[in-house]
Scaffold this active site. Structure first.
Site, PDB file in Angstrom:
ATOM      1  N   SER A  14       0.811  -1.216   0.000  1.00 14.39           N
ATOM      2  CA  SER A  14       0.000   0.000   0.000  1.00 14.39           C
ATOM      3  C   SER A  14       0.846   1.270   0.000  1.00 14.39           C
ATOM      4  CB  SER A  14      -0.968  -0.040   1.191  1.00 14.39           C
ATOM      5  OG  SER A  14      -1.931   0.989   1.110  1.00 14.39           O
ATOM      6  N   ASP A  31      -8.823  -4.554  -6.507  1.00 12.65           N
ATOM      7  CA  ASP A  31      -8.443  -3.381  -5.720  1.00 12.65           C
ATOM      8  C   ASP A  31      -8.704  -2.123  -6.543  1.00 12.65           C
ATOM      9  OD1 ASP A  31      -7.239  -1.383  -4.201  1.00 12.65           O
ATOM     10  OD2 ASP A  31      -5.190  -2.084  -4.576  1.00 12.65           O
ATOM     11  N   HIS A  82      -7.205  -4.991  -1.783  1.00  9.42           N
ATOM     12  CA  HIS A  82      -6.133  -4.168  -1.207  1.00  9.42           C
ATOM     13  C   HIS A  82      -6.104  -4.463   0.307  1.00  9.42           C
ATOM     14  CE1 HIS A  82      -3.671  -0.416  -1.306  1.00  9.42           C
ATOM     15  NE2 HIS A  82      -4.041  -0.316  -0.044  1.00  9.42           N
TER      16      HIS A  82
END
Length: 508
Positions: A200, A428, A485
C-alpha cells in the site's frame, strides 16, 4: 622512638596503599557494574519470545522482538518483530516488511497478511484472542522483519517531542539506517540476500529505501548489506496517476457506463485527481461517477461497503475513505470480549476482524511477552490516524507527505543490479492495477517472453504477469486474481506460491 616512628610511618603508608587499593577495587567494580548494566540495557532491546498469549504451546518458530534507535541521537525508537526462516535461515532472503497508512502497525501483516500467526475469531484464551499457525506464512521461505515504521506506528516511540514529526523522505532514511543497524546486530544474516518489501502506502518509500541502501554500499557505509532488490504489493507510487486510474478501472469493471467514462475523460481532459474545480461540466461528470460507486468498497469491490459513501475521484472536496472504520481502537473492542456478541453474525465487515488484533495488542500480558518498554505506548492502534494519507488533503500533524511520486526512484534502480516484484489485486480499486501498469510502462523497460501471461497456483489461474528487463535490472509485474487491497490478505495461498517462486529465482 625512631623505630616506632618508622613503624608508625610504615603502617600509615600501608594503610594508604590499602585504601587506594580498595578505592581502585571499588572503581573497577563500579565500572564493571556500569558495563554490565549497559549490556543489560542493550540486551533488553532484543527479546527472544518463546510463548505468546493466546497460543497454547511454545512457538514452533524463532521470534525476536526489540527496538533499534535511529535518527539524531537515536531519538526515534523503532519496534520490530523478527521471525527467522522456518526453511533455511542461513541462506533464505532477509526481508523487511512495511505496512501502509502511513502509520499502520506491522502487526496487521503478522496476523492478516504474511505472518506466521492468525487469529481464531470468536475464540479466547485467558481473555485474549486465541491464535493459530498460518499455513501460508512467508516465514517458511524468508527471514522476515516486521517493522513498525515510521515513528509512533505500533509500538514504536520517540524519546523527544521534536522527533515525533516524520515524512516520506525521513521515514525512508530512518528505515535504511534501521536495516544497517539490524544487520550489524545480527551478523549471521550479513550475507543473506536482502529485499525491501511492503504494501500500500509503503510503495512510496520502498524504492527510496532500496536506492539508499545501494548508495550506502557505494559510499562504504558499514556494514555492507547484501541488497538484492525490492517488492511492493498494491503500491501507491504515482499519487495523482494512481488516483486518476480509478476511473478507467471502474469502467473496465462495469461499475460505470462507457458513455459516462468517455464523457468524463473528455470533459476533464483525463485529469480527475487534480481536476479544475472551476470546470463545472467536469465537476458534474465526476459527481455522477461518485454516485455510481458510492456504495462500492474500493479496497475489495466484492466486499460489502461498511462505510458511508466513498468518492472514487475528486469532486469538490476530495474524500477518499474506503473501509477504514477499523482504524480506531474504539468501543467495539469491549463487545468482542464476548464471542457470542461478535458482529460476525451480521453483515460481514472485514474491518471488524481487525478489532481482535487491537484487543490482543493492548493486553498487558502481550506487551510484557513482546518486551514492549513500559510507559512508551499509551494505546496501541492498528493505524495512527494522525498520519493517515488522503489524496488532496494537506500533510497531517505528525507526518509530511513530501514525495508525490516515487517513480524516479524506480528509474534510478533500473541502473542497478536489482530485482523487483510488483503485484496488485485485480479487485483493488484503491490503487488499481491499471495505474500501476501505467507507471511501470513509463520506465521504458523491455518486455521478455510474452506480455500478460497467466501464472498458476494450486493448478489454477492465479493472475497474470509481465516480465521486464534493462541490463542487470528485472521487474516482474503480476496481478492476483480476486484479491483486493491488500492482496496477501485476500489470496494468501496464491501470494505465497508467487513469492516462493520469486525468492528462489524461478519463473512465477
Amino acid at each position: 622512638m625512631q623505630g616506632k616512628r618508622k613503624s608508625s610511618m610504615g603502617g600509615g603508608a600501608m594503610l594508604f596503599v590499602l585504601s587506594n587499593f580498595k578505592l581502585l577495587l571499588m572503581l573497577t567494580l563500579l565500572l564493571l557494574s556500569s558495563s554490565c548494566n549497559n549490556l543489560i540495557i542493550s540486551a533488553s532491546s532484543q527479546t527472544i519470545v518463546k510463548t505468546l498469549p493466546g497460543y497454547p504451546s511454545p512457538l514452533p518458530f524463532k521470534l525476536e522482538t526489540g527496538y533499534i534507535g535511529v535518527g539524531e541521537d537515536e531519538d526515534v525508537q523503532l519496534f520490530y518483530y523478527f521471525v527467522e526462516s522456518q526453511g533455511n535461515p542461513e541462506e533464505d532472503p532477509l526481508i523487511v516488511w512495511l505496512a501502509g497508512g502511513p502509520g499502520c502497525a506491522t502487526l496487521r501483516a503478522f496476523f492478516f497478511e504474511i505472518g506466521p500467526m492468525q487469529i481464531q475469531y470468536g475464540n479466547y484464551i485467558d481473555n485474549v484472542p486465541a491464535l493459530q499457525l498460518d499455513p501460508n506464512s512467508w516465514t517458511k521461505v524468508a527471514n522476515v522483519i516486521y517493522l513498525d515504521a515510521p515513528t509512533l506506528t505500533g509500538y514504536s516511540y520517540t524519546k523527544t517531542p521534536e522527533a515525533v514529526r516524520s515524512s516520506d523522505t525521513s521515514s525512508a532514511s530512518q528505515t535504511a539506517e534501521f536495516l544497517r543497524k539490524f544487520v550489524r546486530d545480527h551478523l549471521k544474516f550479513l550475507k543473506n540476500p536482502m529485499y525491501v518489501t511492503g504494501i500500500s502506502y509503503s510503495g512510496i518509500v520502498i524504492p527510496i529505501i532500496t536506492e539508499e541502501l545501494y548508495k550506502g554500499n557505494d559510499e562504504g557505509l558499514e556494514p555492507i548489506v547484501n541488497i538484492q532488490g525490492y517488492m511492493a504489493g498494491n503500491p501507491l507510487t504515482n499519487k495523482s496517476g494512481d488516483i486518476n486510474s480509478r476511473l478507467e478501472y471502474a469502467y473496465r469493471m462495469a461499475l460505470i457506463s462507457q458513455e459516462l467514462y468517455e464523457l468524463t475523460k473528455t470533459d476533464c481532459n483525463g485529469e480527475y485527481a487534480e481536476a479544475d474545480s472551476n470546470d463545472l461540466q467536469c465537476m458534474l461528470d465526476l459527481n455522477e461517477v461518485n454516485k455510481r460507486v458510492g456504495d462500492i468498497n474500493i479496497q475489495q469491490i466484492l466486499d460489502p461497503d461498511c462505510d458511508p459513501a466513498t468518492n472514487l475521484v475528486r469532486s469538490g472536496n476530495p474524500v477518499i475513505k474506503g473501509n477504514r472504520r477499523f482504524l480506531q481502537a474504539a468501543t467495539p473492542i469491549e463487545m468482542l470480549t464476548d464471542p457470542a456478541q461478535s458482529s460476525l453474525k451480521d453483515t460481514f465487515c472485514r474491518g471488524d476482524l481487525y478489532n481482535y488484533a487491537t484487543l490482543w495488542a493492548n493486553d498487558e500480558s502481550v506487551m510484557k511477552a513482546l518486551g514492549v518498554r513500559e510507559g512508551t505506548v499509551k494505546e496501541w492502534l492498528l493505524c495512527n490516524l494522525d498520519m493517515k494519507y488522503n489524496y488532496g488533503k494537506p500533510s497531517m500533524p505528525q507526518y509530511e507527505f513530501d514525495v508525490k511520486s516515487s517513480v524516479e526512484y524506480h528509474e534510478r534502480l533500473t541502473k542497478r543490479n536489482c530485482r523487483a516484484l510488483i503485484f496488485s489485486g485485480d479487485h483493488d480499486m484503491m490503487v488499481p492495477h491499471v495505474g500501476t501498469r501505467n507507471w511501470i510502462t513509463s520506465l521504458n523497460l523491455t518486455i521478455t517472453d510474452s506480455d500478460w501471461e497467466a501464472w498458476y497456483a494450486q493448478g489454477q489461474d492465479a493472475g497474470y504477469k509481465t516480465t521486464y528487463v534493462r541490463h542487470n535490472y528485472s521487474l516482474v509485474f503480476t496481478t492476483v486474481k480476486g484479491a483486493g487491497h491488500t492482496a496477501p490478505e485476500f489470496k494468501p495461498e496464491a501470494c505465497y506460491e508467487m513469492i516462493k517462486s520469486w525468492f528462489s529465482h524461478r519463473p512465477i
